[in-house]
Scaffold this motif. Structure first.
Motif, short mmCIF file in Angstrom:
data_model
loop_
_atom_site.label_atom_id
_atom_site.label_comp_id
_atom_site.label_asym_id
_atom_site.label_seq_id
_atom_site.Cartn_x
_atom_site.Cartn_y
_atom_site.Cartn_z
N LEU A 39 111.97 -19.15 41.03
CA LEU A 39 112.00 -20.67 41.18
C LEU A 39 113.17 -21.24 40.04
CD1 LEU A 39 108.32 -21.62 41.80
CD2 LEU A 39 110.11 -21.26 43.47
N ALA A 43 116.24 -23.20 41.29
CA ALA A 43 116.57 -24.36 40.57
C ALA A 43 117.94 -24.54 40.22
CB ALA A 43 115.54 -24.77 39.40
N PHE A 78 115.53 -30.80 39.04
CA PHE A 78 115.97 -29.50 39.13
C PHE A 78 115.98 -28.89 37.46
CE2 PHE A 78 117.01 -30.90 43.19
CZ PHE A 78 116.33 -30.05 43.88
N ALA A 81 112.56 -28.71 36.02
CA ALA A 81 111.81 -27.45 36.55
C ALA A 81 112.28 -26.06 35.65
CB ALA A 81 111.88 -27.39 37.97
N GLU A 82 113.54 -26.14 35.52
CA GLU A 82 114.20 -25.00 34.80
C GLU A 82 113.73 -25.07 33.31
OE1 GLU A 82 118.52 -23.55 33.30
OE2 GLU A 82 118.50 -24.83 35.10
N LEU A 131 110.21 -29.47 40.86
CA LEU A 131 110.99 -28.74 41.97
C LEU A 131 110.65 -29.69 43.16
CD1 LEU A 131 112.93 -26.63 41.96
CD2 LEU A 131 111.25 -24.91 42.49
#
Length: 231
Positions: A39, A43, A78, A81-82, A131
């Motif tokens: 993921l 992202a 994004f 999320a990263e 995400l």
């Protein structure tokens, strides 16, 4: 639905020392870490597609764009999320290194570490939510992608090579390299090559009909086969 058909099975471990071996923990941590890595890659790629304009983001009322450029719609979900996947995986990696080691299965250094396991899963959950939130605010910029394809006809080099190999044309890679390497290629360059090849009319027609917008190789068939397997 999956959990109802295949419930999580918890088994008693009768062979332990003073502390419970943590092998099952490590399998879970490694599994979640792999998911987070996949993921993270997704992202980062999506961030790049947004940066290149291939994907558009819808503006959200009240959301801050950029400290210096208020018109920008930054890919903050994004990025969030990263960052959270990075934090989670850093902890999971430490847990995997630490929890399989003890002093003759008697020290309690594992208990201090175990108290932080929830934090790693929490960072993962925040990453998943970010995400999903980001994916809910994007749309494909078809015009930008079309423009990119139309201005990069060199992507046809693969199609031409494959068709030339199927037709037993000598040194197809070298022929394509000659017209493409280090040059600004046009669709006419490919058409001129096709017209001067000693191949059947059918192959020439396929070569001349190929365009960056229509050539997708076997990707459609591969996706269909994959979808059939998982469904």
């Amino acid at each position: 639905e999956y959990m109802h058909t295949k419930p999580l099975k918890v088994r008693f471990n009768p062979i332990t020392a003073q502390i419970e071996p943590h092998d099952s923990y490590l399998r879970v941590f490694d599994g979640v870490k792999r998911i987070n890595n996949i993921l993270t890659d997704f992202a980062m790629d999506t961030w790049r597609y947004i940066s290149d304009g291939w994907i558009k983001q819808r503006a959200v009322a009240g959301e801050i764009g950029s400290s210096a450029m208020p018109h920008k719609v930054n890919p903050i979900d994004f990025e969030n999320a990263e960052g959270n996947f990075g934090m989670a995986n850093a902890m999971f990696e430490f847990f995997v290194r630490k929890l399989c080691i003890s002093r003759l299965q008697r020290d309690l250094t594992d208990s201090t570490v175990e108290r932080n396991m929830g934090c790693a899963f929490a960072h993962s959950m925040i990453g998943y939510a970010s995400l999903q939130k980001g994916l809910g605010k994007i749309e494909v910029n078809a015009a930008k992608i079309t423009e990119a394809l139309e201005t990069t006809p060199e992507v046809l080099a693969e199609a031409y090579q494959n068709l030339l190999r199927m037709s037993n044309v000598d040194k197809p890679y070298e022929r394509l390299k000659e017209i493409t390497r280090g040059k600004k290629v046009t669709i006419e360059d490919f058409h001129n090559l096709a017209k001067n090849l000693d191949v059947s009319d059918e192959v020439k027609a396929r070569l001349l009909a190929a365009t960056p917008l229509t050539y997708t190789g076997l990707s459609g068939k591969i996706v269909e086969q994959f979808s059939a397997k998982i469904n």
